[in-house]
Write a protein that holds these residues in place. Structure first.
Motif, PDB file in Angstrom:
ATOM      1  N   ARG A  27      47.264  15.154 -15.980  1.00 16.38           N
ATOM      2  CA  ARG A  27      47.385  14.648 -14.393  1.00 16.38           C
ATOM      3  C   ARG A  27      46.051  13.877 -14.500  1.00 16.38           C
ATOM      4  NH1 ARG A  27      50.055  18.988 -10.477  1.00 16.38           N
ATOM      5  NH2 ARG A  27      52.088  19.122 -11.416  1.00 16.38           N
ATOM      6  N   ARG A  41      44.330  11.797  -8.854  1.00 14.70           N
ATOM      7  CA  ARG A  41      44.221  11.700  -7.512  1.00 14.70           C
ATOM      8  C   ARG A  41      42.919  11.849  -6.941  1.00 14.70           C
ATOM      9  NH1 ARG A  41      48.284  14.948  -5.994  1.00 14.70           N
ATOM     10  NH2 ARG A  41      49.778  13.392  -5.987  1.00 14.70           N
ATOM     11  N   ASP A  82      53.239  13.093  -1.112  1.00 17.08           N
ATOM     12  CA  ASP A  82      53.390  13.192  -2.381  1.00 17.08           C
ATOM     13  C   ASP A  82      53.010  14.496  -3.100  1.00 17.08           C
ATOM     14  OD1 ASP A  82      53.672  12.035  -5.256  1.00 17.08           O
ATOM     15  OD2 ASP A  82      51.635  11.836  -5.367  1.00 17.08           O
ATOM     16  N   GLY A  83      51.682  14.846  -2.737  1.00 15.89           N
ATOM     17  CA  GLY A  83      51.200  16.294  -3.198  1.00 15.89           C
ATOM     18  C   GLY A  83      52.205  17.294  -2.598  1.00 15.89           C
ATOM     19  N   GLN A  86      55.442  17.127  -4.579  1.00 16.25           N
ATOM     20  CA  GLN A  86      55.215  17.481  -6.162  1.00 16.25           C
ATOM     21  C   GLN A  86      54.889  19.266  -6.311  1.00 16.25           C
ATOM     22  OE1 GLN A  86      52.674  15.072  -8.682  1.00 16.25           O
ATOM     23  NE2 GLN A  86      51.673  16.849  -9.308  1.00 16.25           N
ATOM     24  N   SER A  93      55.161  13.776 -10.060  1.00 14.58           N
ATOM     25  CA  SER A  93      54.635  12.585  -9.723  1.00 14.58           C
ATOM     26  C   SER A  93      54.123  11.735 -10.914  1.00 14.58           C
ATOM     27  CB  SER A  93      53.456  12.576  -8.785  1.00 14.58           C
ATOM     28  OG  SER A  93      52.935  11.598  -8.230  1.00 14.58           O
ATOM     29  N   ASN A  95      50.733   9.316 -12.516  1.00 16.10           N
ATOM     30  CA  ASN A  95      49.300   9.089 -12.435  1.00 16.10           C
ATOM     31  C   ASN A  95      49.276   7.888 -11.694  1.00 16.10           C
ATOM     32  OD1 ASN A  95      48.542  11.385 -13.607  1.00 16.10           O
ATOM     33  ND2 ASN A  95      47.732  10.423 -15.474  1.00 16.10           N
ATOM     34  N   ARG A  98      49.734   8.955  -8.265  1.00 16.88           N
ATOM     35  CA  ARG A  98      48.528   9.734  -7.746  1.00 16.88           C
ATOM     36  C   ARG A  98      47.272   8.927  -7.487  1.00 16.88           C
ATOM     37  NH1 ARG A  98      50.200  12.843 -12.638  1.00 16.88           N
ATOM     38  NH2 ARG A  98      51.603  14.320 -11.755  1.00 16.88           N
TER      39      ARG A  98
END
Length: 121
Positions: A27, A41, A82-83, A86, A93, A95, A98
């Protein structure tokens, strides 16, 4: 350019033990087989925060008072969605996503804190 990237990668090793970032290589951004010390992220979240602070130092802030609280809060929503989807949902998700949500998170936090500080003063 290669020397600059090499120095960035060496410097990013400092963040490896950052307690709020998992630093998972799958990630994280990768350059020539080497991974950044922070996930995508977190990397763009810091970038967004720093760029927003620089913009506020160089120009008059666009959002003042309650508007900065609203805009800052709204910028946090995509990263939160999103976080959490996921983490708790059945999806992975990318990259790119993120990075975008991290950039918005960094901007949102700075704008939100700016709004709180200006309202208290």
């Amino acid at each position: 350019m290669t020397d600059l990237m090499e120095r960035l990668f060496r410097a990013s090793q400092i963040f490896r033990s950052y307690p709020l970032c998992h630093s998972d290589p799958s990630r994280s951004f990768c350059y020539r087989g080497r991974y950044f010390g922070l996930c995508a992220r977190c990397t763009t979240m810091y970038l967004g925060g720093i760029l927003t602070m620089l913009a506020y130092l160089l120009w008059e802030p666009v959002f003042q008072g309650i508007l900065s609280l609203v805009v800052g809060g709204l910028l946090l929503v995509p990263g939160g969605v999103d976080g959490t989807t996921q983490m708790f949902g059945d999806r992975e998700s990318t990259n790119s996503l993120r990075a975008v949500t991290g950039l918005l998170l960094g901007m949102g936090v700075v704008i939100l804190v700016y709004g709180f500080v200006t309202m208290l003063l």
